[in-house]
Write a protein that holds these residues in place. Structure first.
Motif, PDB file in Angstrom:
ATOM      1  N   ARG A 262       0.815  -1.210   0.000  1.00 54.96           N
ATOM      2  CA  ARG A 262       0.000   0.000   0.000  1.00 54.96           C
ATOM      3  C   ARG A 262       0.854   1.269   0.000  1.00 54.96           C
ATOM      4  N   ARG A 263       1.885   1.309   0.819  1.00 58.05           N
ATOM      5  CA  ARG A 263       2.722   2.509   0.925  1.00 58.05           C
ATOM      6  C   ARG A 263       3.437   2.806  -0.394  1.00 58.05           C
ATOM      7  N   ILE A 264       3.947   1.757  -1.056  1.00 58.26           N
ATOM      8  CA  ILE A 264       4.644   1.945  -2.329  1.00 58.26           C
ATOM      9  C   ILE A 264       3.706   2.530  -3.379  1.00 58.26           C
ATOM     10  N   ARG A 270       0.964   9.151  -5.689  1.00 55.78           N
ATOM     11  CA  ARG A 270       0.806  10.380  -4.897  1.00 55.78           C
ATOM     12  C   ARG A 270      -0.656  10.683  -4.588  1.00 55.78           C
ATOM     13  N   GLU A 271      -1.363   9.637  -4.214  1.00 56.44           N
ATOM     14  CA  GLU A 271      -2.758   9.767  -3.821  1.00 56.44           C
ATOM     15  C   GLU A 271      -3.022   8.892  -2.603  1.00 56.44           C
ATOM     16  N   LYS A 272      -4.002   9.282  -1.809  1.00 54.57           N
ATOM     17  CA  LYS A 272      -4.403   8.495  -0.653  1.00 54.57           C
ATOM     18  C   LYS A 272      -5.341   7.389  -1.096  1.00 54.57           C
ATOM     19  N   LEU A 273      -5.046   6.165  -0.708  1.00 50.78           N
ATOM     20  CA  LEU A 273      -5.857   5.022  -1.114  1.00 50.78           C
ATOM     21  C   LEU A 273      -7.005   4.794  -0.132  1.00 50.78           C
ATOM     22  N   PRO A 274      -8.096   4.173  -0.575  1.00 48.02           N
ATOM     23  CA  PRO A 274      -9.219   3.882   0.334  1.00 48.02           C
ATOM     24  C   PRO A 274      -8.784   2.967   1.474  1.00 48.02           C
ATOM     25  N   ASN A 275      -9.492   3.045   2.595  1.00 49.44           N
ATOM     26  CA  ASN A 275      -9.137   2.243   3.771  1.00 49.44           C
ATOM     27  C   ASN A 275      -9.253   0.746   3.504  1.00 49.44           C
ATOM     28  N   ALA A 280     -10.360  -8.308   0.265  1.00 50.22           N
ATOM     29  CA  ALA A 280     -11.210  -9.147  -0.583  1.00 50.22           C
ATOM     30  C   ALA A 280     -12.488  -8.415  -0.962  1.00 50.22           C
ATOM     31  N   GLU A 281     -13.035  -7.659  -0.020  1.00 52.54           N
ATOM     32  CA  GLU A 281     -14.277  -6.939  -0.270  1.00 52.54           C
ATOM     33  C   GLU A 281     -14.076  -5.840  -1.335  1.00 52.54           C
ATOM     34  N   PHE A 282     -12.931  -5.180  -1.294  1.00 52.33           N
ATOM     35  CA  PHE A 282     -12.607  -4.157  -2.294  1.00 52.33           C
ATOM     36  C   PHE A 282     -12.456  -4.794  -3.671  1.00 52.33           C
ATOM     37  N   GLN A 283     -11.787  -5.949  -3.723  1.00 52.09           N
ATOM     38  CA  GLN A 283     -11.592  -6.646  -5.000  1.00 52.09           C
ATOM     39  C   GLN A 283     -12.923  -7.116  -5.579  1.00 52.09           C
ATOM     40  N   LEU A 284     -13.826  -7.562  -4.718  1.00 51.55           N
ATOM     41  CA  LEU A 284     -15.145  -8.004  -5.176  1.00 51.55           C
ATOM     42  C   LEU A 284     -15.936  -6.823  -5.742  1.00 51.55           C
ATOM     43  N   LYS A 285     -15.885  -5.701  -5.043  1.00 49.99           N
ATOM     44  CA  LYS A 285     -16.615  -4.503  -5.477  1.00 49.99           C
ATOM     45  C   LYS A 285     -16.121  -3.995  -6.817  1.00 49.99           C
ATOM     46  N   ASN A 286     -14.830  -4.217  -7.105  1.00 49.91           N
ATOM     47  CA  ASN A 286     -14.248  -3.709  -8.349  1.00 49.91           C
ATOM     48  C   ASN A 286     -14.076  -4.780  -9.425  1.00 49.91           C
ATOM     49  N   GLY A 287     -14.724  -5.926  -9.260  1.00 46.78           N
ATOM     50  CA  GLY A 287     -14.788  -6.916 -10.326  1.00 46.78           C
ATOM     51  C   GLY A 287     -13.637  -7.903 -10.398  1.00 46.78           C
ATOM     52  N   GLN A 288     -12.723  -7.896  -9.415  1.00 47.96           N
ATOM     53  CA  GLN A 288     -11.591  -8.825  -9.449  1.00 47.96           C
ATOM     54  C   GLN A 288     -11.984 -10.221  -8.970  1.00 47.96           C
TER      55      GLN A 288
END
Length: 322
Positions: A262-264, A270-275, A280-288
């Motif tokens: 995440r830090r890399i 140069r943007e803040k990533l979602p929490n 797994a839940e983020f990957q499911l929401k985005n179709g992965q």
């Protein structure tokens, strides 16, 4: 020399007055110190006999809700917290036991052992240490058995051994499992749990990404079914190869899934990533992913999918396997 106290009407010697005032001040200061001062705290160190009263490994704290449970209670619930549902690590053999019909699992290629082709310092000693600690010869267990009566091949990675990193032997065992499934015309399931490629084997470990991916392609050409289940963590070269190219891509709740850290990524874009980024839940929401499956529902879900794709299969002799 004398001074007069008008409230008492008496005469006092200056030296006596100084002594009297100092003693009064000391007494008042002592009272204030007792009232507001910090009191010393003492820690009680249990005796050796007391330590023996609580056996090691009896209790375990949940990493999700911080509640403490008996370890046997968690093990009965497949290492899932009964209160918050947090999925703790599970060993390769525990996972196999939770999925396969009793007495049907047959392990493959258990005798394969990693070498040190690059003469990496202390690599062999670390391998031996992990073998003793985990009881495994490598970071993956492969084999075949029945899931609710359906013959199925499997490869289960164990993060306790070199953090589940993929070296030459791990890649070879997974490839052989896929090839055997292709020959037998049965489904293969891979449970990924890895920190990525094994740095001690350099380019040889990176080559396993291509080798496993080609084996899956050959399986697909013959209409074989490959199910990938990503568990915590699935990162690096494993997430960038076979773990992400299943016919079905599943994951356990809360699993860390990603390539770089995440830090890399934040420093690069140069943007803040979602929490919930790389969960797994983020990957499911985005179709992965196709589905996030709780561990206690895994066997029933896999059995349903296997029954939908069941074509009969063909049991082969051990000599015909890869």
């Amino acid at each position: 020399m004398y001074i007069r106290f008008f409230n008492r009407g008496r005469r006092y010697n200056r030296s006596f007055y100084r002594i009297y005032c100092c003693s009064e001040l000391k007494e008042e200061f002592s009272l204030l110190k007792d009232l507001f001062g910090k009191k010393k705290k003492y820690a009680t160190i249990p005796s050796e006999a007391g330590k023996k009263d609580v056996p090691e490994g009896l209790m375990q704290k949940c990493q999700g809700c911080q509640k403490i449970y008996y370890q046997k209670e968690l093990q009965k619930n497949l290492n899932v917290c009964p209160d918050c549902g947090h999925h703790h690590m599970i060993t390769a053999y525990e996972r196999i036991e939770s999925l396969y019909d009793e007495g049907t699992f047959e392990e493959w290629d258990k005798e394969l052992l990693s070498q040190n082709p690059l003469d990496f310092p202390q690599y062999e000693e670390k391998l031996q240490k992990d073998r003793v600690k985990t009881g495994l010869n490598e970071a993956v267990v492969t084999g075949v058995g029945n899931i609710k009566g359906i013959r199925t091949a499997i490869a289960v990675m164990d993060p306790r051994f070199r953090m589940g990193s993929m070296g030459s032997v791990v890649g070879e065992k997974i490839t052989r499992a896929i090839e055997n499934a292709r020959i037998e015309k049965i489904t293969v399931i891979v449970f990924a749990a890895s920190g990525g490629a094994r740095m001690q084997e350099g380019i040889l470990s990176l080559m396993q990404m291509a080798k496993t991916s080609v084996a899956i392609q050959r399986l697909h050409r013959e209409n074989g079914l490959f199910i990938s289940v990503m568990t915590n963590p699935t990162t690096g070269g494993v997430s960038a190869s076979f773990a992400s190219i299943g016919d079905y891509n599943f994951a356990e709740p809360g699993a860390l899934i990603g390539f770089a850290g995440r830090r890399i990524i934040e420093q690069t874009i140069r943007e803040k990533l979602p929490n919930d980024f790389q969960t797994a839940e983020f990957q499911l929401k985005n179709g992965q992913l196709d589905k996030v499956i709780p561990r206690n529902e895994m066997k029933d879900t896999l059995a349903t999918i296997l029954s939908l794709h069941q074509t009969g299969g063909a049991v082969i002799e051990a000599s015909a396997r890869v």
